[in-house]
Scaffold this motif. Structure first.
Motif, PDB file in Angstrom:
ATOM      1  N   GLY A 101      12.963   2.530  10.488  1.00  0.00           N
ATOM      2  CA  GLY A 101      13.001   1.090  10.287  1.00  0.00           C
ATOM      3  C   GLY A 101      11.646   0.425  10.367  1.00  0.00           C
ATOM      4  O   GLY A 101      11.537  -0.796  10.199  1.00  0.00           O
ATOM      5  N   ASP A 102      10.581   1.188  10.632  1.00  0.00           N
ATOM      6  CA  ASP A 102       9.234   0.608  10.669  1.00  0.00           C
ATOM      7  C   ASP A 102       8.805   0.125   9.290  1.00  0.00           C
ATOM      8  O   ASP A 102       7.970  -0.772   9.164  1.00  0.00           O
ATOM      9  CB  ASP A 102       8.231   1.643  11.185  1.00  0.00           C
ATOM     10  CG  ASP A 102       8.453   1.976  12.656  1.00  0.00           C
ATOM     11  OD1 ASP A 102       9.027   1.127  13.367  1.00  0.00           O
ATOM     12  OD2 ASP A 102       8.070   3.086  13.084  1.00  0.00           O
ATOM     13  N   LEU A 103       9.342   0.752   8.264  1.00  0.00           N
ATOM     14  CA  LEU A 103       9.080   0.345   6.884  1.00  0.00           C
ATOM     15  C   LEU A 103      10.409   0.000   6.230  1.00  0.00           C
ATOM     16  O   LEU A 103      11.355   0.794   6.278  1.00  0.00           O
ATOM     17  CB  LEU A 103       8.387   1.473   6.110  1.00  0.00           C
ATOM     18  CG  LEU A 103       8.183   1.257   4.611  1.00  0.00           C
ATOM     19  CD1 LEU A 103       7.245   0.067   4.364  1.00  0.00           C
ATOM     20  CD2 LEU A 103       7.617   2.522   3.957  1.00  0.00           C
ATOM     21  N   ALA A 104      10.467  -1.171   5.643  1.00  0.00           N
ATOM     22  CA  ALA A 104      11.692  -1.602   4.967  1.00  0.00           C
ATOM     23  C   ALA A 104      11.563  -1.348   3.469  1.00  0.00           C
ATOM     24  O   ALA A 104      10.453  -1.382   2.920  1.00  0.00           O
ATOM     25  CB  ALA A 104      11.938  -3.091   5.227  1.00  0.00           C
ATOM     26  N   PRO A 105      12.662  -1.079   2.780  1.00  0.00           N
ATOM     27  CA  PRO A 105      12.606  -0.942   1.318  1.00  0.00           C
ATOM     28  C   PRO A 105      12.005  -2.200   0.697  1.00  0.00           C
ATOM     29  O   PRO A 105      12.375  -3.325   1.053  1.00  0.00           O
ATOM     30  CB  PRO A 105      14.078  -0.772   0.925  1.00  0.00           C
ATOM     31  CG  PRO A 105      14.725  -0.200   2.152  1.00  0.00           C
ATOM     32  CD  PRO A 105      14.024  -0.829   3.308  1.00  0.00           C
ATOM     33  N   GLY A 106      11.053  -2.010  -0.195  1.00  0.00           N
ATOM     34  CA  GLY A 106      10.363  -3.153  -0.774  1.00  0.00           C
ATOM     35  C   GLY A 106       9.156  -3.594   0.032  1.00  0.00           C
ATOM     36  O   GLY A 106       8.465  -4.546  -0.341  1.00  0.00           O
ATOM     37  N   GLY A 107       8.885  -2.908   1.151  1.00  0.00           N
ATOM     38  CA  GLY A 107       7.729  -3.242   1.978  1.00  0.00           C
ATOM     39  C   GLY A 107       6.444  -2.665   1.405  1.00  0.00           C
ATOM     40  O   GLY A 107       6.444  -1.998   0.373  1.00  0.00           O
ATOM     41  N   VAL A 108       5.356  -2.926   2.101  1.00  0.00           N
ATOM     42  CA  VAL A 108       4.058  -2.437   1.652  1.00  0.00           C
ATOM     43  C   VAL A 108       3.502  -1.454   2.675  1.00  0.00           C
ATOM     44  O   VAL A 108       3.554  -1.689   3.880  1.00  0.00           O
ATOM     45  CB  VAL A 108       3.068  -3.601   1.415  1.00  0.00           C
ATOM     46  CG1 VAL A 108       2.853  -4.405   2.686  1.00  0.00           C
ATOM     47  CG2 VAL A 108       1.735  -3.087   0.886  1.00  0.00           C
ATOM     48  N   VAL A 109       2.994  -0.335   2.183  1.00  0.00           N
ATOM     49  CA  VAL A 109       2.342   0.675   3.018  1.00  0.00           C
ATOM     50  C   VAL A 109       0.843   0.431   2.938  1.00  0.00           C
ATOM     51  O   VAL A 109       0.272   0.416   1.840  1.00  0.00           O
ATOM     52  CB  VAL A 109       2.678   2.094   2.529  1.00  0.00           C
ATOM     53  CG1 VAL A 109       1.972   3.131   3.404  1.00  0.00           C
ATOM     54  CG2 VAL A 109       4.177   2.328   2.522  1.00  0.00           C
ATOM     55  N   THR A 110       0.206   0.242   4.069  1.00  0.00           N
ATOM     56  CA  THR A 110      -1.238   0.014   4.087  1.00  0.00           C
ATOM     57  C   THR A 110      -1.937   1.209   4.716  1.00  0.00           C
ATOM     58  O   THR A 110      -1.395   1.878   5.592  1.00  0.00           O
ATOM     59  CB  THR A 110      -1.594  -1.257   4.879  1.00  0.00           C
ATOM     60  OG1 THR A 110      -1.349  -1.030   6.281  1.00  0.00           O
ATOM     61  CG2 THR A 110      -0.765  -2.442   4.417  1.00  0.00           C
ATOM     62  N   GLU A 111      -3.137   1.475   4.258  1.00  0.00           N
ATOM     63  CA  GLU A 111      -3.924   2.567   4.826  1.00  0.00           C
ATOM     64  C   GLU A 111      -5.394   2.338   4.527  1.00  0.00           C
ATOM     65  O   GLU A 111      -5.755   1.794   3.473  1.00  0.00           O
ATOM     66  CB  GLU A 111      -3.489   3.913   4.230  1.00  0.00           C
ATOM     67  CG  GLU A 111      -4.226   5.132   4.782  1.00  0.00           C
ATOM     68  CD  GLU A 111      -4.050   5.321   6.286  1.00  0.00           C
ATOM     69  OE1 GLU A 111      -4.540   4.455   7.040  1.00  0.00           O
ATOM     70  OE2 GLU A 111      -3.446   6.318   6.693  1.00  0.00           O
ATOM     71  N   GLY A 112      -6.227   2.740   5.484  1.00  0.00           N
ATOM     72  CA  GLY A 112      -7.660   2.722   5.283  1.00  0.00           C
ATOM     73  C   GLY A 112      -8.117   4.130   4.954  1.00  0.00           C
ATOM     74  O   GLY A 112      -8.143   4.999   5.825  1.00  0.00           O
ATOM     75  N   SER A 113      -8.449   4.364   3.709  1.00  0.00           N
ATOM     76  CA  SER A 113      -8.786   5.722   3.287  1.00  0.00           C
ATOM     77  C   SER A 113      -9.590   5.674   1.992  1.00  0.00           C
ATOM     78  O   SER A 113      -9.265   4.918   1.077  1.00  0.00           O
ATOM     79  CB  SER A 113      -7.519   6.545   3.061  1.00  0.00           C
ATOM     80  OG  SER A 113      -7.800   7.780   2.436  1.00  0.00           O
ATOM     81  N   ALA A 114     -10.619   6.513   1.951  1.00  0.00           N
ATOM     82  CA  ALA A 114     -11.393   6.656   0.724  1.00  0.00           C
ATOM     83  C   ALA A 114     -11.204   8.052   0.142  1.00  0.00           C
ATOM     84  O   ALA A 114     -11.961   8.482  -0.724  1.00  0.00           O
ATOM     85  CB  ALA A 114     -12.873   6.407   0.996  1.00  0.00           C
TER      86      ALA A 114
END
Length: 283
Positions: A101-114
């Motif tokens: 439940g930490d991520l909901a459908p339609g949510g956004v996944v964020t990450e700091g990565s190159a």
């Protein structure tokens, strides 16, 4: 001397029969194996991007194997949809976040990565109906941003600073997830009041959305992937990559053992039969 010649003939004929049966068993076994392998190649198409992740083949690296005298094998993780082993990590991170439940459908996944993790997240997130927002330092190659944007992700380029700085690209990615959650909670609260849109209620758009509209507009909360501290990264390999690798190697060993099971009994039979014939001839 006649009995000796008779015994020699018996041994020769027995050896010929045993070897013939061993060879026959050998080719019979491999014909069956090859037909099985051929049938396995006729697999059904993979069901989307998620189903295409994993099950990468093992290849023998001939140069290293011949140089070392050992069997050196390589796992072709570059055949994953995102082009790297990080596809397994991205899949596990998103699956566990959705389940918890930490991520909901339609949510956004964020990450700091190159690196490749960002590409994998941008590849996998849309398969679950989610967005992806990647924060990278602005000294990274522009091609990285272009690839991520081509995959549908939004890219935020920031100045390089120390990891302890609040504006380090990883810390900004964490903050973007919190901002997305705050905006989603506010939208939910507004809709529960009278079902009206946000603009008619207060006549303005939150500062966070002005700062990053592509990330925060029309999303159902945010989730920071946190690749370096998320244990889903470890579990992806412990439960997936390692298990698959072990099963493939075990299958190869079983293949060799089955071959030995066909040939060895005939050799053992020939060995003991010859010893018995020699004892009878001596007596």
């Amino acid at each position: 001397m006649a009995p000796v010649r008779t015994t020699g003939a018996i041994v020769a004929s027995t050896a010929a029969i045993s070897i013939s049966m061993a060879i026959f068993s050998y080719f019979l076994f491999f014909k069956k194996t090859n037909s099985t392998l051929h049938s396995n190649k006729k697999k059904k198409p993979r069901n989307g991007v998620v189903d295409a992740i994993g099950n990468t083949p093992l290849i023998r690296i001939n140069s290293l194997s011949e140089a070392t005298g050992c069997e050196i094998l390589g796992k072709c993780e570059f055949l994953n949809p995102g082009g790297s082993v990080k596809d397994r990590v991205a899949l596990k991170v998103i699956e566990e976040a959705l389940e918890s439940g930490d991520l909901a459908p339609g949510g956004v996944v964020t990450e700091g990565s190159a690196g490749s993790t960002a590409i994998s997240l941008a590849t996998v997130a849309p398969a679950f109906g989610c967005k992806c927002h990647v924060v990278i330092p602005d000294d990274a190659a522009i091609e990285k941003s272009q690839i991520l944007e081509a995959l549908g992700a939004t890219v935020e380029r920031v100045r390089p600073v120390s990891i302890t700085h609040k504006d380090h690209f990883v810390n900004i990615a964490r903050r973007r997830a919190l901002e997305a959650n705050e905006l989603a909670a506010k939208d939910k609260k507004v809709s529960q009041v009278d079902g009206k849109d946000r603009e008619p209620m207060d006549g303005c758009v939150p500062d966070q959305e002005k700062e990053n509209p592509a990330l925060l507009s029309h999303c159902n909360g945010g989730f920071f992937a946190n690749q370096f501290e998320n244990l889903a990264n470890f579990r992806a390999h412990y439960e997936g990559t390692g298990l698959r690798f072990g099963s493939r190697l075990m299958a190869m060993w079983m293949h060799l053992l089955q071959l030995q099971a066909l040939v060895v009994p005939w050799l053992v039979f020939l060995h003991f039969f010859r010893r018995r014939v020699r004892k009878s001839s001596v007596s």
